[in-house]
Design a protein around this motif. Structure first.
Motif, PDB file in Angstrom:
ATOM      1  N   CYS B  20     -46.344 -27.586 -14.532  1.00  0.00           N
ATOM      2  CA  CYS B  20     -47.281 -27.826 -15.627  1.00  0.00           C
ATOM      3  C   CYS B  20     -46.656 -28.894 -16.507  1.00  0.00           C
ATOM      4  CB  CYS B  20     -47.538 -26.573 -16.444  1.00  0.00           C
ATOM      5  SG  CYS B  20     -48.452 -26.937 -17.981  1.00  0.00           S
ATOM      6  N   SER B  23     -45.401 -27.671 -20.059  1.00  0.00           N
ATOM      7  CA  SER B  23     -44.496 -26.537 -20.249  1.00  0.00           C
ATOM      8  C   SER B  23     -43.052 -26.961 -19.993  1.00  0.00           C
ATOM      9  CB  SER B  23     -44.871 -25.411 -19.281  1.00  0.00           C
ATOM     10  OG  SER B  23     -46.148 -24.924 -19.614  1.00  0.00           O
ATOM     11  N   THR B  29     -37.551 -21.849 -18.052  1.00  0.00           N
ATOM     12  CA  THR B  29     -38.348 -20.634 -18.261  1.00  0.00           C
ATOM     13  C   THR B  29     -37.802 -19.495 -17.402  1.00  0.00           C
ATOM     14  OG1 THR B  29     -39.962 -21.599 -16.740  1.00  0.00           O
ATOM     15  CG2 THR B  29     -40.480 -21.693 -19.050  1.00  0.00           C
ATOM     16  N   HIS B 280     -46.086 -26.304 -29.108  1.00  0.00           N
ATOM     17  CA  HIS B 280     -46.450 -26.170 -27.699  1.00  0.00           C
ATOM     18  C   HIS B 280     -45.769 -27.228 -26.838  1.00  0.00           C
ATOM     19  CE1 HIS B 280     -49.078 -24.670 -24.518  1.00  0.00           C
ATOM     20  NE2 HIS B 280     -49.198 -25.931 -24.129  1.00  0.00           N
ATOM     21  N   ARG B 318     -41.871 -20.782 -27.218  1.00  0.00           N
ATOM     22  CA  ARG B 318     -42.897 -20.024 -26.459  1.00  0.00           C
ATOM     23  C   ARG B 318     -42.686 -18.517 -26.648  1.00  0.00           C
ATOM     24  NH1 ARG B 318     -45.891 -23.250 -22.621  1.00  0.00           N
ATOM     25  NH2 ARG B 318     -45.587 -25.395 -23.274  1.00  0.00           N
ATOM     26  N   ASP B 332     -47.893 -19.230 -24.498  1.00  0.00           N
ATOM     27  CA  ASP B 332     -47.819 -20.290 -23.493  1.00  0.00           C
ATOM     28  C   ASP B 332     -49.042 -21.206 -23.523  1.00  0.00           C
ATOM     29  OD1 ASP B 332     -45.393 -20.211 -22.263  1.00  0.00           O
ATOM     30  OD2 ASP B 332     -45.965 -18.640 -20.829  1.00  0.00           O
TER      31      ASP B 332
END
Lengths: 79, 404
Positions: B20, B23, B29, B280, B318, B332
């Protein structure tokens, strides 16, 4: 609520002025935080708490129920 | 308390693999899922700690037992040799107090909230003129090259006193400086060239001062030309790279969410929307390096003096507990009506971004004006053809072809 500021810890990020402009200002010359009010209106308490939380240098301290003898700590002369 | 890793430690900095584009890279993550403080390895082979939790990142960045002084030999280096290059001419972002504070306070007055607010009409004019120029051809255009990059470049040039005519040179050198993949010799050459350029400008301004930051710094006798150049380089690079990438990425993200983009036509919603975009997108994808000066307990882990640490702003931002308030989308996802003010996109602690009032004003004005003036704004190519800057310390788009 009592609020005190420590200019030695201030890094002039401006977070406090953006969050609670009625309460905090930056010195024109050096950019360090100053209090604009000596008595905080309850309507501003939430903003001041958030400003304290967001301050990257930890320069703003909030005491929710300060004893009477500490009252003089609130004011532009603090820090 | 140190846990035994069951999988190989992730290698940093990890490039984006395109899962993504908005992200954090999956390596981070995944590390965040494993724990708020975990082991990782840097490209030069050394090991470090990866700090991914919101509270831990905040705590780390405001703890003076962690140093930002890039001159320390054990300081973690993202790429081999890079530390030595930065250490040769460190700016205040790369120093500890009292040196950091001495140099930073020389320019804090130029980024006061009040002073930046007074610049809003000027920024609005720069934004309007960039849009006029971009739309004059009828389209399509490259939003990055024609709008996102010119606006903050012009603003920081005005503030610093750098001729805008020299933008091609400093923008190219800046790209080299924030890249993670160019050769060490090229980084060294780019740094020297930009420092020489800014030092030369400062020397001129010492003789013929103007009303700008470089002139004010040049007027001081307690600063060397090299110190002025290092400060100027930080402000110039940080002043245009970050905001330009935020404008480009924000535009693409808002094009994916037209309902949320429409909220930008309400002036009252704009500041909150910009905070949410900052949260974000958190374009400092590689994280902030620090060095432990003492043994410190962080997130249940014992970090030893001399250990390298990397603070991941993007995973911290996040954090569901902090940002996933009832009635709002999960952390998210983008939700421009969320209260995102606790985000760490500008960092935290004494090194928190000095230019954040300016960045906020530029983003608010640029994005609100863009979506107000061009309600038919759309991508001019399939999204799969977009190229991202995944090989840089500051994440962004290389180009964004648009039509309207």
């Amino acid at each position: 609520m009592q609020v005190s500021i420590d200019q030695d810890r201030c890094c002039s990020s401006g977070q406090c002025v953006v969050t609670a402009p009625e309460v905090f200002e930056q010195d024109d010359h050096d950019g360090l935080v100053r209090l604009r009010l000596t008595v905080l209106p309850p309507a501003r308490f939430a903003d001041v708490r958030l400003a304290s939380e967001l301050c990257p240098g930890g320069a703003i301290t909030v005491a929710e129920e300060a004893p009477e003898r500490d009252r003089e700590r609130t004011g532009p002369a603090a820090g | 308390m140190t846990s035994t890793p069951t999988a190989p430690a992730p290698l940093l900095p990890a490039p984006h693999d395109g899962v993504c584009p908005f992200s954090p890279p999956p390596v981070y993550t995944e590390a965040a899922r494993a724990g708020t403080v975990t082991r990782a390895a840097l490209l030069d082979g050394s090991s470090c700690w990866l700090v991914t939790g919101y509270h831990e990142v905040r705590s780390l960045l405001s703890d003076r037992r962690f140093s930002a002084d890039v001159r320390r030999p054990e300081f973690p280096s993202f790429t081999p040799g890079r530390r030595a290059i930065l250490a040769a001419n460190p700016n205040f972002l790369r120093l500890d107090d009292p040196e950091h504070s001495r140099l930073r306070r020389m320019v804090t007055g130029d980024f006061l909230v009040k002073r930046v607010e007074a610049m809003r009409p000027e920024v609005q004019q720069i934004v309007d003129e960039a849009l006029d120029s971009m739309t004059a051809s009828g389209g399509p255009a490259d939003l990055v090259g024609d709008f996102a990059l010119p606006v903050p470049s012009l603003v920081i040039c005005l503030l610093l006193g750098v001729p805008y005519e020299d933008r091609q040179m400093f923008q190219e050198l800046s790209r080299v400086l924030v890249s993670t993949t160019v050769e060490e010799a090229e980084v060294r050459r780019a740094q020297t060239e930009l420092l020489d350029y800014l030092g030369g400008l400062a020397a001129q301004k010492r003789r013929r001062p103007g009303d700008d930051i470089l002139s004010r710094l040049a007027a001081r006798d307690d600063l060397s030309l090299r110190e002025i150049a290092a400060t100027g380089m930080l402000l110039l690079v940080a002043g245009h790279e970050t905001t330009a990438n935020m404008i480009g990425l924000s535009t693409l993200l808002l094009l994916r969410h037209p309902g949320q983009a429409a909220r930008l036509t309400d002036p009252a919603a704009v500041p909150g929307a910009v905070e949410e975009l900052l949260r974000h997108l958190t374009i400092i994808h590689m994280g902030l390096p620090r060095l432990a000066l003492e043994d410190v307990e962080l997130g249940g882990v014992r970090i030893r003096a001399g250990d390298g640490v990397v603070a991941m702003l993007s995973t911290a931002n996040r954090d569901e507990e902090l940002f996933g308030a009832p009635g709002h989308l999960p952390a998210d996802e983008l939700d421009v009506d969320r209260d995102a003010r606790r985000h760490l996109a500008f960092g935290f602690g004494v090194h928190q971004c000095l230019g954040q009032p300016l960045a906020r004003a530029e983003l608010q004005i640029a994005l609100a004006t863009l979506f107000h003036r061009l309600p038919g704004l759309r991508l001019a190519v399939p999204e799969s053809e977009l190229t991202f800057r995944s090989d840089a310390f500051i994440y962004g788009l290389k180009a964004l072809p648009i039509a309207w």
